[in-house]
Write a protein that holds these residues in place. Structure first.
Motif, PDB file in Angstrom:
ATOM      1  N   ARG A   1       0.839  -1.208   0.000  1.00 29.96           N
ATOM      2  CA  ARG A   1       0.000   0.000   0.000  1.00 29.96           C
ATOM      3  C   ARG A   1       0.880   1.266   0.000  1.00 29.96           C
ATOM      4  NH1 ARG A   1      -2.912  -1.512   3.854  1.00 29.96           N
ATOM      5  NH2 ARG A   1      -4.698  -2.219   2.625  1.00 29.96           N
ATOM      6  N   ARG A   2       1.936   1.262   0.791  1.00 29.51           N
ATOM      7  CA  ARG A   2       2.823   2.441   0.839  1.00 29.51           C
ATOM      8  C   ARG A   2       3.575   2.631  -0.480  1.00 29.51           C
ATOM      9  NH1 ARG A   2       3.933   0.362   6.060  1.00 29.51           N
ATOM     10  NH2 ARG A   2       5.907  -0.497   5.320  1.00 29.51           N
ATOM     11  N   VAL A   3       4.031   1.532  -1.078  1.00 34.54           N
ATOM     12  CA  VAL A   3       4.784   1.629  -2.329  1.00 34.54           C
ATOM     13  C   VAL A   3       3.926   2.217  -3.435  1.00 34.54           C
ATOM     14  CG1 VAL A   3       5.890   0.263  -4.146  1.00 34.54           C
ATOM     15  CG2 VAL A   3       6.383  -0.226  -1.748  1.00 34.54           C
ATOM     16  N   LEU A   4       2.709   1.739  -3.584  1.00 33.19           N
ATOM     17  CA  LEU A   4       1.847   2.243  -4.649  1.00 33.19           C
ATOM     18  C   LEU A   4       1.436   3.689  -4.400  1.00 33.19           C
ATOM     19  CD1 LEU A   4      -0.384  -0.906  -5.229  1.00 33.19           C
ATOM     20  CD2 LEU A   4       1.521  -0.090  -6.617  1.00 33.19           C
ATOM     21  N   ALA A   5       1.202   4.046  -3.148  1.00 29.52           N
ATOM     22  CA  ALA A   5       0.878   5.438  -2.842  1.00 29.52           C
ATOM     23  C   ALA A   5       2.061   6.350  -3.149  1.00 29.52           C
ATOM     24  CB  ALA A   5       0.456   5.574  -1.381  1.00 29.52           C
TER      25      ALA A   5
ATOM     26  N   GLU B   1      -5.415   5.362  -3.364  1.00 24.11           N
ATOM     27  CA  GLU B   1      -6.030   4.113  -2.943  1.00 24.11           C
ATOM     28  C   GLU B   1      -7.553   4.221  -2.982  1.00 24.11           C
ATOM     29  OE1 GLU B   1      -5.835   0.786   0.636  1.00 24.11           O
ATOM     30  OE2 GLU B   1      -5.000   2.793   0.968  1.00 24.11           O
ATOM     31  N   CYS B   2      -8.188   3.172  -3.451  1.00 28.16           N
ATOM     32  CA  CYS B   2      -9.641   3.080  -3.481  1.00 28.16           C
ATOM     33  C   CYS B   2     -10.092   1.903  -2.618  1.00 28.16           C
ATOM     34  CB  CYS B   2     -10.152   2.866  -4.911  1.00 28.16           C
ATOM     35  SG  CYS B   2      -9.853   4.250  -6.009  1.00 28.16           S
ATOM     36  N   VAL B   3     -11.270   2.024  -2.044  1.00 31.25           N
ATOM     37  CA  VAL B   3     -11.924   0.914  -1.362  1.00 31.25           C
ATOM     38  C   VAL B   3     -13.303   0.788  -2.000  1.00 31.25           C
ATOM     39  CG1 VAL B   3     -12.699  -0.050   0.827  1.00 31.25           C
ATOM     40  CG2 VAL B   3     -10.653   1.382   0.767  1.00 31.25           C
ATOM     41  N   THR B   4     -13.409  -0.111  -2.962  1.00 26.48           N
ATOM     42  CA  THR B   4     -14.648  -0.259  -3.713  1.00 26.48           C
ATOM     43  C   THR B   4     -15.411  -1.497  -3.233  1.00 26.48           C
ATOM     44  OG1 THR B   4     -13.525  -1.547  -5.434  1.00 26.48           O
ATOM     45  CG2 THR B   4     -13.626   0.833  -5.738  1.00 26.48           C
ATOM     46  N   PHE B   5     -16.641  -1.625  -3.691  1.00 25.44           N
ATOM     47  CA  PHE B   5     -17.453  -2.792  -3.337  1.00 25.44           C
ATOM     48  C   PHE B   5     -16.825  -4.064  -3.890  1.00 25.44           C
ATOM     49  CE2 PHE B   5     -21.102   0.308  -3.120  1.00 25.44           C
ATOM     50  CZ  PHE B   5     -21.331   0.138  -1.762  1.00 25.44           C
ATOM     51  N   SER B   6     -17.031  -5.161  -3.180  1.00 26.71           N
ATOM     52  CA  SER B   6     -16.640  -6.468  -3.709  1.00 26.71           C
ATOM     53  C   SER B   6     -17.693  -7.024  -4.647  1.00 26.71           C
ATOM     54  CB  SER B   6     -16.400  -7.455  -2.562  1.00 26.71           C
ATOM     55  OG  SER B   6     -15.262  -7.090  -1.815  1.00 26.71           O
ATOM     56  N   PHE B   7     -18.749  -6.256  -4.888  1.00 29.07           N
ATOM     57  CA  PHE B   7     -19.815  -6.644  -5.803  1.00 29.07           C
ATOM     58  C   PHE B   7     -19.714  -5.790  -7.062  1.00 29.07           C
ATOM     59  CE2 PHE B   7     -21.406  -6.359  -1.399  1.00 29.07           C
ATOM     60  CZ  PHE B   7     -21.445  -7.718  -1.093  1.00 29.07           C
ATOM     61  N   ALA B   8     -20.231  -6.313  -8.150  1.00 25.16           N
ATOM     62  CA  ALA B   8     -20.233  -5.587  -9.415  1.00 25.16           C
ATOM     63  C   ALA B   8     -21.437  -6.038 -10.225  1.00 25.16           C
ATOM     64  CB  ALA B   8     -18.945  -5.846 -10.194  1.00 25.16           C
ATOM     65  N   PRO B   9     -21.887  -5.218 -11.171  1.00 30.83           N
ATOM     66  CA  PRO B   9     -22.934  -5.696 -12.085  1.00 30.83           C
ATOM     67  C   PRO B   9     -22.446  -6.929 -12.844  1.00 30.83           C
ATOM     68  CG  PRO B   9     -22.647  -3.322 -12.266  1.00 30.83           C
ATOM     69  CD  PRO B   9     -21.525  -3.819 -11.417  1.00 30.83           C
ATOM     70  N   ARG B  10     -23.335  -7.822 -13.095  1.00 30.43           N
ATOM     71  CA  ARG B  10     -22.933  -9.077 -13.718  1.00 30.43           C
ATOM     72  C   ARG B  10     -22.312  -8.863 -15.092  1.00 30.43           C
ATOM     73  NH1 ARG B  10     -26.449 -14.675 -13.739  1.00 30.43           N
ATOM     74  NH2 ARG B  10     -24.726 -16.025 -14.384  1.00 30.43           N
ATOM     75  N   ASN B  11     -22.827  -7.902 -15.860  1.00 30.64           N
ATOM     76  CA  ASN B  11     -22.263  -7.671 -17.186  1.00 30.64           C
ATOM     77  C   ASN B  11     -20.842  -7.135 -17.108  1.00 30.64           C
ATOM     78  OD1 ASN B  11     -23.222  -5.212 -16.114  1.00 30.64           O
ATOM     79  ND2 ASN B  11     -23.315  -4.301 -18.150  1.00 30.64           N
ATOM     80  N   VAL B  12     -20.513  -6.406 -16.029  1.00 27.03           N
ATOM     81  CA  VAL B  12     -19.149  -5.916 -15.844  1.00 27.03           C
ATOM     82  C   VAL B  12     -18.239  -7.041 -15.351  1.00 27.03           C
ATOM     83  CG1 VAL B  12     -17.691  -4.315 -14.547  1.00 27.03           C
ATOM     84  CG2 VAL B  12     -19.895  -3.549 -15.444  1.00 27.03           C
TER      85      VAL B  12
ATOM     86  N   PHE C   1      -5.447   2.477  -7.195  1.00 29.25           N
ATOM     87  CA  PHE C   1      -5.090   1.115  -6.825  1.00 29.25           C
ATOM     88  C   PHE C   1      -5.986   0.652  -5.685  1.00 29.25           C
ATOM     89  CE2 PHE C   1      -2.688   3.191  -3.461  1.00 29.25           C
ATOM     90  CZ  PHE C   1      -2.695   2.265  -2.407  1.00 29.25           C
ATOM     91  N   GLU C   2      -6.087  -0.644  -5.564  1.00 28.52           N
ATOM     92  CA  GLU C   2      -6.842  -1.253  -4.469  1.00 28.52           C
ATOM     93  C   GLU C   2      -6.217  -2.594  -4.129  1.00 28.52           C
ATOM     94  OE1 GLU C   2     -11.340  -2.688  -3.106  1.00 28.52           O
ATOM     95  OE2 GLU C   2     -11.039  -1.670  -5.029  1.00 28.52           O
TER      96      GLU C   2
ATOM     97  N   ALA D   1       2.303   0.452 -16.740  1.00 28.81           N
ATOM     98  CA  ALA D   1       1.765  -0.571 -15.853  1.00 28.81           C
ATOM     99  C   ALA D   1       2.848  -1.550 -15.421  1.00 28.81           C
ATOM    100  CB  ALA D   1       0.623  -1.318 -16.551  1.00 28.81           C
ATOM    101  N   LYS D   2       3.731  -1.924 -16.348  1.00 31.36           N
ATOM    102  CA  LYS D   2       4.810  -2.846 -15.994  1.00 31.36           C
ATOM    103  C   LYS D   2       5.757  -2.209 -14.997  1.00 31.36           C
ATOM    104  CE  LYS D   2       8.355  -5.889 -17.904  1.00 31.36           C
ATOM    105  NZ  LYS D   2       9.069  -6.355 -19.122  1.00 31.36           N
ATOM    106  N   ALA D   3       6.024  -0.904 -15.146  1.00 28.74           N
ATOM    107  CA  ALA D   3       6.905  -0.215 -14.202  1.00 28.74           C
ATOM    108  C   ALA D   3       6.315  -0.220 -12.799  1.00 28.74           C
ATOM    109  CB  ALA D   3       7.147   1.223 -14.672  1.00 28.74           C
ATOM    110  N   ASP D   4       5.008   0.025 -12.682  1.00 29.97           N
ATOM    111  CA  ASP D   4       4.352  -0.041 -11.370  1.00 29.97           C
ATOM    112  C   ASP D   4       4.475  -1.440 -10.779  1.00 29.97           C
ATOM    113  OD1 ASP D   4       3.502   2.625 -11.401  1.00 29.97           O
ATOM    114  OD2 ASP D   4       1.650   2.127 -12.466  1.00 29.97           O
ATOM    115  N   LEU D   5       4.234  -2.450 -11.597  1.00 29.73           N
ATOM    116  CA  LEU D   5       4.289  -3.830 -11.113  1.00 29.73           C
ATOM    117  C   LEU D   5       5.700  -4.221 -10.714  1.00 29.73           C
ATOM    118  CD1 LEU D   5       3.013  -6.586 -10.635  1.00 29.73           C
ATOM    119  CD2 LEU D   5       3.296  -7.068 -13.078  1.00 29.73           C
ATOM    120  N   TRP D   6       6.678  -3.857 -11.519  1.00 31.11           N
ATOM    121  CA  TRP D   6       8.070  -4.227 -11.212  1.00 31.11           C
ATOM    122  C   TRP D   6       8.551  -3.529  -9.934  1.00 31.11           C
ATOM    123  CZ3 TRP D   6       7.070  -7.574 -14.540  1.00 31.11           C
ATOM    124  CH2 TRP D   6       8.016  -8.465 -15.023  1.00 31.11           C
ATOM    125  N   ALA D   7       8.169  -2.288  -9.750  1.00 35.78           N
ATOM    126  CA  ALA D   7       8.549  -1.586  -8.523  1.00 35.78           C
ATOM    127  C   ALA D   7       7.929  -2.257  -7.311  1.00 35.78           C
ATOM    128  CB  ALA D   7       8.116  -0.118  -8.604  1.00 35.78           C
TER     129      ALA D   7
END
Length: 353
Positions: free
Chosen positions: A64-68, A74-85, A135-136, A174-180
């Motif tokens: 969490r600290r690295v990505l920030a 940081e986001c805290v979203t629902f663990s639910f989503a519309p089925r089509n999504v 990020f989440e 995106a790869k740079a974020d992941l590698w870091a």
């Protein structure tokens, strides 16, 4: 069913047995007075307290600290989503459908936090904020269980500044974020392999799957598929990554102090002409394995395509670091190690430029 009911019944019976005793102790304390009870310290098991967080809990906090620190919110979203999504991002089977959802359109457990991050990006873009870095760290749900995922999403373009022109985010962001993130969590970077096997919601040819060894899948990254973006209404560039935190092995306990050489390391640079479709990662792996006793680090510092090179070829600039351990290397030993590096790349179809 039956086992759970038996345990609940046993717990209720135990509580009923001790409840009169607890009531009696409470009455004695009330009449006698708490001031008359001598304080007694809890016994101390160790002089140095043990860690309260497990390695996996520490890993989540560090991620969490690295990505920030990389400028992501940081986001805290629902663990639910519309089925089509949810169906766009993976499994949307009936077993993951919510029978009594909190909202009519949140009727499916998300297969990855990336699904709800994409919905958050769409909502922000509709309100005039298309350039985002979100990020989440949260659960994703599959038919065989729940997984812990660190997901990140960048949409739109880089900020405007005087040093460089603004540009749309691409897959390498995106790869740079992941590698870091992988490096910060202590994953041995030399053991990673990237293959073009990302799932269908990523853009084919602009995405990758990250493995540690032949079987362990650690992460995936890439640009979102245009069809997925069109369905969501996400009109700007969108790149993302997903790191499966449960797949990262716990750190091994070091049994002794690390050994550092007192001798000065040596750096040598090479320029190899290789086929255009040969990944630089394969070249670096071959170079690293050419002389494992001496080569402690490799790196790619240049990629060139164009005039002076044959059609279908590219030039890779590779740096190696040789670290002697017992004595200073002679010129002959250095040349022998460099020759092994050239031979290793030659087996892949490359040559020294």
């Amino acid at each position: 069913g039956q086992v759970t009911g038996d345990r609940a019944l046993a717990a209720a019976e135990g509580a009923a047995e001790i409840e009169p005793e607890c009531d009696l102790i409470e009455e004695v304390l009330r009449i006698r007075g708490l001031d008359n009870i001598a304080p007694v310290s809890m016994p101390c098991a160790d002089a140095v307290p043990r860690a309260t967080l497990t390695p996996r809990q520490t890993r989540v906090a560090h991620a969490r600290r690295v990505l920030a620190a990389r400028g992501m919110a940081e986001c805290v979203t629902f663990s639910f989503a519309p089925r089509n999504v949810a169906s766009l991002f993976g499994d949307a089977s009936e077993s993951l459908c919510v029978s009594n959802p909190i909202a009519a359109d949140l009727d499916q457990m998300r297969p990855t936090p990336l699904a709800t991050l994409a919905m958050a990006a769409v909502a922000n873009a509709a309100r005039g904020y298309p350039d985002l870095a979100l990020f989440e760290i949260g659960p994703g749900y599959l038919q065989d269980g729940q997984i812990q995922v660190a997901a990140g999403l960048r949409t739109g373009s880089t900020p405007r500044q005087w040093q460089a022109a603004s540009r749309p985010f691409d897959v390498m962001d995106a790869k740079a974020d992941l590698w870091a993130l992988l490096a910060a969590l202590g994953v041995p970077m030399e053991s990673l392999t990237t293959v073009a096997e990302a799932p269908a919601f990523y853009h084919p040819g602009r995405a990758g799957l990250v493995r540690q060894g032949p079987k362990i899948v650690l992460a995936r990254f890439g640009a979102l598929h245009p069809a997925v973006q069109a369905t969501l209404g996400l009109n700007q560039a969108a790149v993302a990554f997903e790191l499966f935190l449960d797949a990262i092995a716990d750190p091994k306990r070091r049994r002794g102090a690390p050994v550092f050489s007192a001798l000065q390391p040596l750096t040598r640079d090479f320029a190899f002409v290789v086929p255009h479709d040969l990944p630089a990662e394969s070249v670096l792996r071959a170079v690293r394995g050419a002389e494992r006793a001496l080569i402690v680090r490799t790196g790619l510092f240049d990629v060139y395509e164009g005039a002076g090179l044959p059609q279908g070829q590219k030039s890779l600039g590779v740096e190696i670091v040789l670290q002697p351990k017992e004595r200073t290397l002679t010129d002959a030993e250095i040349e022998a190690a460099c020759a092994k590096v050239v031979q290793a790349v030659a087996k892949l179809g490359g040559r020294l430029r």
